[in-house]
Design an enzyme around this catalytic site. Sequence first.
Site, mmCIF file in Angstrom:
data_model
loop_
_atom_site.group_PDB
_atom_site.id
_atom_site.type_symbol
_atom_site.label_atom_id
_atom_site.label_comp_id
_atom_site.label_asym_id
_atom_site.label_seq_id
_atom_site.Cartn_x
_atom_site.Cartn_y
_atom_site.Cartn_z
ATOM 1 N N LYS A 1 84.649 -3.934 18.386
ATOM 2 C CA LYS A 1 85.817 -3.106 18.712
ATOM 3 C C LYS A 1 85.922 -1.899 17.769
ATOM 4 O O LYS A 1 85.310 -1.885 16.698
ATOM 5 C CB LYS A 1 87.085 -3.953 18.650
ATOM 6 C CG LYS A 1 87.350 -4.579 17.298
ATOM 7 C CD LYS A 1 88.410 -5.669 17.405
ATOM 8 C CE LYS A 1 88.697 -6.264 16.049
ATOM 9 N NZ LYS A 1 89.583 -7.436 16.143
ATOM 10 N N ARG B 1 100.668 -13.317 18.506
ATOM 11 C CA ARG B 1 100.241 -12.015 19.009
ATOM 12 C C ARG B 1 99.973 -12.140 20.504
ATOM 13 O O ARG B 1 100.777 -11.710 21.314
ATOM 14 C CB ARG B 1 98.988 -11.549 18.237
ATOM 15 C CG ARG B 1 98.576 -10.133 18.541
ATOM 16 C CD ARG B 1 97.518 -9.610 17.584
ATOM 17 N NE ARG B 1 96.226 -10.284 17.698
ATOM 18 C CZ ARG B 1 95.143 -9.930 17.003
ATOM 19 N NH1 ARG B 1 95.207 -8.929 16.141
ATOM 20 N NH2 ARG B 1 94.000 -10.571 17.138
ATOM 21 N N HIS C 1 93.005 -17.582 17.243
ATOM 22 C CA HIS C 1 92.713 -16.590 16.194
ATOM 23 C C HIS C 1 93.550 -16.887 14.959
ATOM 24 O O HIS C 1 94.734 -17.183 15.052
ATOM 25 C CB HIS C 1 93.036 -15.185 16.725
ATOM 26 C CG HIS C 1 92.574 -14.075 15.822
ATOM 27 N ND1 HIS C 1 91.260 -13.907 15.461
ATOM 28 C CD2 HIS C 1 93.267 -13.079 15.214
ATOM 29 C CE1 HIS C 1 91.159 -12.843 14.669
ATOM 30 N NE2 HIS C 1 92.361 -12.331 14.493
ATOM 31 N N ARG D 1 83.148 -15.360 15.658
ATOM 32 C CA ARG D 1 83.382 -13.963 16.034
ATOM 33 C C ARG D 1 83.455 -13.067 14.791
ATOM 34 O O ARG D 1 84.537 -12.611 14.410
ATOM 35 C CB ARG D 1 84.698 -13.854 16.818
ATOM 36 C CG ARG D 1 84.833 -14.808 18.004
ATOM 37 C CD ARG D 1 86.093 -14.476 18.822
ATOM 38 N NE ARG D 1 87.304 -14.494 18.030
ATOM 39 C CZ ARG D 1 88.138 -15.525 17.927
ATOM 40 N NH1 ARG D 1 87.914 -16.653 18.593
ATOM 41 N NH2 ARG D 1 89.221 -15.437 17.180
ATOM 42 N N TYR E 1 97.146 22.601 -1.006
ATOM 43 C CA TYR E 1 98.523 22.588 -0.494
ATOM 44 C C TYR E 1 99.475 21.891 -1.455
ATOM 45 O O TYR E 1 99.145 20.844 -2.017
ATOM 46 C CB TYR E 1 98.582 21.837 0.838
ATOM 47 C CG TYR E 1 97.934 22.538 2.006
ATOM 48 C CD1 TYR E 1 98.328 23.809 2.394
ATOM 49 C CD2 TYR E 1 96.938 21.891 2.728
ATOM 50 C CE1 TYR E 1 97.747 24.431 3.480
ATOM 51 C CE2 TYR E 1 96.341 22.513 3.821
ATOM 52 C CZ TYR E 1 96.748 23.784 4.197
ATOM 53 O OH TYR E 1 96.164 24.386 5.271
ATOM 54 N N CYS F 1 92.966 18.256 2.619
ATOM 55 C CA CYS F 1 93.395 19.051 3.776
ATOM 56 C C CYS F 1 92.844 18.420 5.052
ATOM 57 O O CYS F 1 92.172 17.398 5.014
ATOM 58 C CB CYS F 1 92.894 20.482 3.649
ATOM 59 S SG CYS F 1 93.223 21.268 2.055
ATOM 60 N N MET F 2 93.084 19.053 6.190
ATOM 61 C CA MET F 2 92.605 18.493 7.448
ATOM 62 C C MET F 2 91.073 18.480 7.514
ATOM 63 O O MET F 2 90.472 17.513 7.969
ATOM 64 C CB MET F 2 93.168 19.271 8.636
ATOM 65 C CG MET F 2 92.859 18.624 9.967
ATOM 66 S SD MET F 2 93.376 19.622 11.369
ATOM 67 C CE MET F 2 95.150 19.580 11.213
ATOM 68 N N ASP F 3 90.469 19.559 7.040
ATOM 69 C CA ASP F 3 89.024 19.710 7.205
ATOM 70 C C ASP F 3 88.272 19.906 5.893
ATOM 71 O O ASP F 3 87.053 20.046 5.900
ATOM 72 C CB ASP F 3 88.718 20.933 8.084
ATOM 73 C CG ASP F 3 89.641 21.005 9.268
ATOM 74 O OD1 ASP F 3 89.562 20.093 10.102
ATOM 75 O OD2 ASP F 3 90.458 21.937 9.341
#
Length: 396
Positions: free
Chosen positions: A51, A149, A178, A234, A278, A325-327
């Site tokens: 997953k 769950r 689980h 699993r 920033y 920062c973002m990038d």
Amino acid sequence: MLASPPVNHETAAMTDVLRPTHVEVDLARLASNLAAIRSRVGTAKVMPVLKANAYGHGLIEVARLMVSLGADYLGAAFLEEGILLRQRGITTPILVLGSLAGEQIPLFLKNDLTLTASSVDKLRLIEEAAAALDIQARVHLKIDTGMERVGVHYYNADKLLEASLQCRHVQIEGIYSHFANADAADLSHARLQLERFMEVLEFYERRSLPAPMRHMANSAGILQLPESHLDLVRPGIMLYGIYPSPECQRTVVVEPALQWRSQVSYFKVVQPGHPVSYGSTWQSDHPVRVVTIPVGYGDGYFRALSNRAQVLINGRRYPVAGRVCMDQMMANIEWDSAFNGDTVTLIGTDGAESITADDVAEWAGTIPYEVLTNINTRVPRVYVGMEPGCKTTPAA
Ligand SMILES: *Cc1c(COP(=O)(O)O)cnc(C)c1O
């Protein structure tokens, strides 16, 4: 073998031109982790859990590797992960572990995906959809023994098991539960859950029926509760070489398969009184050399790592300076030297130094699962450690 060639080194070089940041996945490590798990669980089958883009390692490539290594089952969380695997030619049985919506059932069936029936109602919907298509649905029953769950409560499970015996278009291939706390030092809750599951399974003994395939163990169960291995296990996180928690006993030796690297993209000297990034949250009281690295929270390098994490450059550790920062982000290399294009390791090994997903998780205040699954698909994955079609050749 079905597998198409993993990205080779030439393509890796190309990737560096397009984006000097990549995740490198060592397929030989994944293979040896699987082998270590297999030897721990003996006769139990192993369902690699793929997953969330195979915990960030790349869904399709990891699936192909697992199939080439003889995996009997694959585990996914969502319908769309299962469909993607089918579209890419994976024919191995795939159990979708998450809960399903009624209208998704025909898609499960058309893609030959194994469904999780977590209530009498969902089982009935599966039976109806399979009858309409005149096919046999492959189903695993899900019992909730203490996670709260998904799954029928253990104290109501007889109703689901009883209903499953009445279905004409459903083949009950498995039954599972689980753990909520199998990674803890105190295993009393995990043992209670296992006990509840075993009581539910007595349903089959009472009727002299063979039980379907029974499974419960995640990585932590594999490591700490051998009695939970049953017919199938699993493993998720440990397949990728990471332990579920610091408390969890390390009864199987696995090693990380993923390294996350970038390159220095800019170099400068920063004077005192000139804060970095920033919010101006960091500055030096003496002139320092600061490098810029073209990776940021938009790639999944948490902003919470600002002023907390370290990176490796030329075999040495350096602190992240200022906000991520973002990038992009910056690192303070004091008065050491680094050049544009030098490799920066965010997770992995450089010389004698290593940064693990556990380290990053601790700096960011989270768990390694989130560190790995958070690495954005914007970051190219590069595969090393095995030649296409070959099961054991180590990296050159
Ligand atoms: C994610 C998951 C696993 C694997 O868990 P790990 O802790 O990564 O080993 C196993 N079973 C189910 C139902 C899961 O959702």
